[in-house]
Write an enzyme that holds these catalytic residues in place. Structure first.
Site, PDB file in Angstrom:
ATOM      1  N   HIS A 122       0.848  -1.184   0.000  1.00 25.26           N
ATOM      2  CA  HIS A 122       0.000   0.000   0.000  1.00 25.26           C
ATOM      3  C   HIS A 122       0.882   1.230   0.000  1.00 25.26           C
ATOM      4  O   HIS A 122       1.940   1.231   0.625  1.00 25.26           O
ATOM      5  CB  HIS A 122      -0.903   0.013   1.249  1.00 25.26           C
ATOM      6  CG  HIS A 122      -2.047   0.951   1.132  1.00 25.26           C
ATOM      7  ND1 HIS A 122      -1.925   2.279   1.431  1.00 25.26           N
ATOM      8  CD2 HIS A 122      -3.324   0.749   0.718  1.00 25.26           C
ATOM      9  CE1 HIS A 122      -3.098   2.860   1.210  1.00 25.26           C
ATOM     10  NE2 HIS A 122      -3.959   1.959   0.783  1.00 25.26           N
ATOM     11  N   ASP A 163      -7.996  -5.183   0.170  1.00 27.98           N
ATOM     12  CA  ASP A 163      -8.510  -5.993  -0.926  1.00 27.98           C
ATOM     13  C   ASP A 163      -8.185  -7.474  -0.803  1.00 27.98           C
ATOM     14  O   ASP A 163      -8.699  -8.283  -1.556  1.00 27.98           O
ATOM     15  CB  ASP A 163      -7.915  -5.488  -2.254  1.00 27.98           C
ATOM     16  CG  ASP A 163      -8.374  -4.084  -2.537  1.00 27.98           C
ATOM     17  OD1 ASP A 163      -9.565  -3.826  -2.344  1.00 27.98           O
ATOM     18  OD2 ASP A 163      -7.538  -3.265  -2.920  1.00 27.98           O
TER      19      ASP A 163
HETATM   20  N1  ACO Z   1       4.060  -7.626  -4.756  1.00 33.17           N
HETATM   21  C1  ACO Z   1       5.398  -7.661  -4.928  1.00 33.17           C
HETATM   22  N2  ACO Z   1       6.198  -6.587  -4.785  1.00 33.17           N
HETATM   23  C2  ACO Z   1       5.611  -5.423  -4.461  1.00 33.17           C
HETATM   24  C3  ACO Z   1       4.219  -5.311  -4.270  1.00 33.17           C
HETATM   25  C4  ACO Z   1       3.437  -6.471  -4.432  1.00 33.17           C
HETATM   26  N3  ACO Z   1       2.117  -6.436  -4.277  1.00 33.17           N
HETATM   27  N4  ACO Z   1       3.911  -4.035  -3.957  1.00 33.17           N
HETATM   28  C5  ACO Z   1       5.049  -3.349  -3.949  1.00 33.17           C
HETATM   29  N5  ACO Z   1       6.094  -4.189  -4.251  1.00 33.17           N
HETATM   30  C6  ACO Z   1       7.531  -3.823  -4.282  1.00 33.17           C
HETATM   31  C7  ACO Z   1       7.844  -3.023  -5.538  1.00 33.17           C
HETATM   32  O1  ACO Z   1       8.294  -3.838  -6.581  1.00 33.17           O
HETATM   33  C8  ACO Z   1       8.927  -2.081  -5.055  1.00 33.17           C
HETATM   34  O2  ACO Z   1      10.143  -2.779  -5.055  1.00 33.17           O
HETATM   35  P1  ACO Z   1      11.532  -1.984  -5.321  1.00 33.17           P
HETATM   36  O3  ACO Z   1      11.654  -0.976  -4.239  1.00 33.17           O
HETATM   37  O4  ACO Z   1      12.565  -3.082  -5.268  1.00 33.17           O
HETATM   38  O5  ACO Z   1      11.391  -1.374  -6.695  1.00 33.17           O
HETATM   39  C9  ACO Z   1       8.547  -1.792  -3.599  1.00 33.17           C
HETATM   40  O6  ACO Z   1       7.761  -2.930  -3.179  1.00 33.17           O
HETATM   41  C10 ACO Z   1       7.720  -0.518  -3.419  1.00 33.17           C
HETATM   42  O7  ACO Z   1       6.577  -0.571  -4.284  1.00 33.17           O
HETATM   43  P2  ACO Z   1       6.008   0.672  -5.082  1.00 33.17           P
HETATM   44  O8  ACO Z   1       5.176   0.168  -6.231  1.00 33.17           O
HETATM   45  O9  ACO Z   1       7.099   1.632  -5.415  1.00 33.17           O
HETATM   46  O10 ACO Z   1       5.073   1.338  -3.995  1.00 33.17           O
HETATM   47  P3  ACO Z   1       3.834   2.239  -4.274  1.00 33.17           P
HETATM   48  O11 ACO Z   1       3.540   2.917  -2.997  1.00 33.17           O
HETATM   49  O12 ACO Z   1       4.013   3.074  -5.494  1.00 33.17           O
HETATM   50  O13 ACO Z   1       2.686   1.158  -4.635  1.00 33.17           O
HETATM   51  C11 ACO Z   1       0.778  -0.224  -4.607  1.00 33.17           C
HETATM   52  C12 ACO Z   1       1.638   0.799  -3.850  1.00 33.17           C
HETATM   53  C13 ACO Z   1       0.412   0.310  -6.010  1.00 33.17           C
HETATM   54  C14 ACO Z   1      -0.509  -0.465  -3.850  1.00 33.17           C
HETATM   55  C15 ACO Z   1       1.581  -1.560  -4.763  1.00 33.17           C
HETATM   56  O14 ACO Z   1       1.895  -2.061  -3.476  1.00 33.17           O
HETATM   57  C16 ACO Z   1       0.842  -2.624  -5.573  1.00 33.17           C
HETATM   58  O15 ACO Z   1       0.877  -2.598  -6.809  1.00 33.17           O
HETATM   59  N6  ACO Z   1       0.120  -3.586  -4.879  1.00 33.17           N
HETATM   60  C17 ACO Z   1      -0.677  -4.577  -5.543  1.00 33.17           C
HETATM   61  C18 ACO Z   1      -1.996  -3.969  -5.982  1.00 33.17           C
HETATM   62  C19 ACO Z   1      -2.940  -3.728  -4.791  1.00 33.17           C
HETATM   63  O16 ACO Z   1      -3.163  -4.604  -3.961  1.00 33.17           O
HETATM   64  N7  ACO Z   1      -3.514  -2.516  -4.787  1.00 33.17           N
HETATM   65  C20 ACO Z   1      -4.523  -2.162  -3.767  1.00 33.17           C
HETATM   66  C21 ACO Z   1      -4.094  -0.972  -2.977  1.00 33.17           C
HETATM   67  S1  ACO Z   1      -5.271  -0.675  -1.717  1.00 33.17           S
HETATM   68  C22 ACO Z   1      -6.512   0.139  -2.459  1.00 33.17           C
HETATM   69  O17 ACO Z   1      -6.427   0.758  -3.486  1.00 33.17           O
HETATM   70  C23 ACO Z   1      -7.777   0.081  -1.767  1.00 33.17           C
END
Ligand code: ACO
Length: 427
Positions: free
Chosen positions: A305, A362
């Site tokens: 998140h 979620d």
């Molecule tokens: N699975 C694996 N790796 C992940 C995940 C995941 N679900 N989420 C983040 N990471 C990793 C990224 O690859 C990144 O790695 P790095 O630093 O080596 O490049 C690091 O964790 C940080 O992730 P970011 O994408 O930069 O973080 P951001 O805050 O931009 O993203 C997000 C947040 C979009 C929610 C992300 O965690 C994601 O895509 N999750 C899966 C989708 C999801 O469940 N979304 C629901 C959010 S809640 C809502 O909207 C109600």
């Protein structure tokens, strides 16, 4: 005098006030930065930017805290109702009994939609995603309620909020009915907000629909947990659309469009699809490995998140509710076992620990919604239904804020500098 931040840029010093909220991090007020330095700030994704003042929702992502008007989400989810939370978010305080009754009555008496709105559905292909239908139909509401488009009248603003909260269940249920080829059901005023929605969704005109109190309570809890979440992507979209003076129905349609994305509201659909694809706990390591592989775009849906770097407090409530609902309904779904095992493995894996990736709202909601009988395509629609309360509350707060301005970010331009046009014959 409060604290000031000093900056020196291009040999010129300037100072910026520090503003403090009730709780949470201070913010550096950089409104005068461009005038003083000629420079912009660069913050893609707004990770360090507070776009507005708000008194609705507070999140401490490190501690896993979520408060609506100061009240913790777990207390609201366990002891309140969606109608009460809607009143709280819209009006700022918990309602007295008479206020809650009057509010529920007002919402109940606005649940019908204009009869002509039904003809909009017929314009969509039967297999249209219900979120595509929602974007169109909610946007179309402005054509039916032109009186509510006067955003400068506080009374009209509240009426449009009531209309939106009241009509979303009807519109959402109609989207579902259309997709399965069943007739639309009119709302019934003797039912609760959530009970009415369940009947319009799962009932048929041929027989009485019996509302299961277990399902009604679980659905209501899911609505509470999705009601608002500070300045997330869809809420910021609603505010940005509204900042130009656009009418509330158009703004909420914009919010729905943003919510649809798999990184936001679409994640609950994606999370359940992923759990089904994994199928059995023995296949989890394969998917964990894919999530960790930088060359694989796969992410564990329902994990991570932008704000929570701890357990999402809504996921805590839902993990418990998922077990309760499936037990009470007598459903044994291997997806729940897969979800629990995936959570256990991920939470002990250094990759997820180091990146502070925890289950979000979620992760478990899909398991419950599927047990209730919703197809995955409806999950984000339910999210939109509940989040409408937050969107309209935030929209009203924004319009009433004297500091509100049209949202207009700037950019770091990386395109070509000025150059002369070359006639086609000479290229
Ligand atoms: N699975 C694996 N790796 C992940 C995940 C995941 N679900 N989420 C983040 N990471 C990793 C990224 O690859 C990144 O790695 P790095 O630093 O080596 O490049 C690091 O964790 C940080 O992730 P970011 O994408 O930069 O973080 P951001 O805050 O931009 O993203 C997000 C947040 C979009 C929610 C992300 O965690 C994601 O895509 N999750 C899966 C989708 C999801 O469940 N979304 C629901 C959010 S809640 C809502 O909207 C109600």
């Amino acid at each position: 005098m409060g604290e000031k931040v000093k900056l020196e840029f291009g040999g010129k010093p300037s100072e910026y006030p520090v503003l403090s909220g009730t709780v949470g991090p201070d913010v550096i007020d950089i409104r005068k930065l461009y005038g003083a330095t000629g420079a912009f700030t660069y913050d893609p994704g707004f990770t360090s930017t507070a776009s507005c003042q708000s008194a609705l929702t507070y999140i401490d992502g490190d501690a896993g805290v979520l408060l609506h008007r100061g009240y913790p989400i777990d207390q609201l989810a366990e002891r309140s109702s969606f109608m009460e939370v809607a009143y709280l978010l819209l009006n700022g305080e918990l309602p007295a009994k008479a206020n809650l009754e009057a509010f529920s009555r007002t919402i109940t008496r606005h649940t019908m939609v204009h009869e002509q709105l039904a003809s909009f559905y017929a314009g969509f292909r039967r297999d249209a995603h219900p979120m595509a239908i929602m974007c169109g139909v909610v946007g179309a509401l402005s054509a039916f309620y032109p009186d509510s488009t006067d955003i400068n009248d506080p009374k009209q603003r509240m009426i449009s909020a009531h209309r939106l909260i009241a009509k979303m269940p009807t519109i959402a249920a109609m989207a579902y009915k259309y997709s399965i080829g069943q007739p639309f059901l009119y709302p019934r005023n003797d039912l609760s907000y959530t009970g009415n929605f369940l009947r319009m969704t799962f009932g048929v005109p041929a027989e009485e629909y019996e509302i299961d109190p277990v399902v009604e309570a679980a659905m209501d809890k899911i609505f509470i947990l999705h009601a608002d979440h500070e300045q997330n992507a869809s809420t910021s979209t609603v505010r940005l659309a509204g900042s130009s003076g656009a009418n509330p129905f158009a703004c909420i349609a914009a919010g729905i469009a943003c919510l649809w994305g798999p990184a936001h509201g679409g994640a609950n659909e994606a999370a359940l699809n992923m759990l089904r694809e994994i199928g059995t706990p023995d296949r989890i390591p394969e998917y964990i490995a894919r999530a960790k592989n930088k060359d694989d775009p796969f992410r564990l849906m329902g994990f991570g998140h932008r704000v929570y770097k701890n357990y999402d407090p809504r996921a805590t409530v839902l993990a418990k509710a998922a077990t309760e609902v499936l037990d009470k309904l007598g459903i044994s779904d291997p997806v729940l076992d897969t979800a629990r095992e995936l959570e256990r493995i991920a939470l002990t894996d250094p990759y997820f620990i180091d990146k502070k990736l925890y289950p979000n709202v979620d992760f478990y909601s899909g398991v419950i919604l599927s047990a209730i009988g919703f197809p995955t395509t409806m999950f984000t629609v339910l999210f939109a239904l509940a989040r409408t309360v937050g969107w309209v509350s935030q929209w009203i707060e924004m319009i009433s804020d004297p500091e509100q301005k049209i949202g207009r970010p700037r950019q770091l331009y990386m395109g070509p500098a000025q150059r002369d046009y070359i006639d086609l014959a000479n290229r």
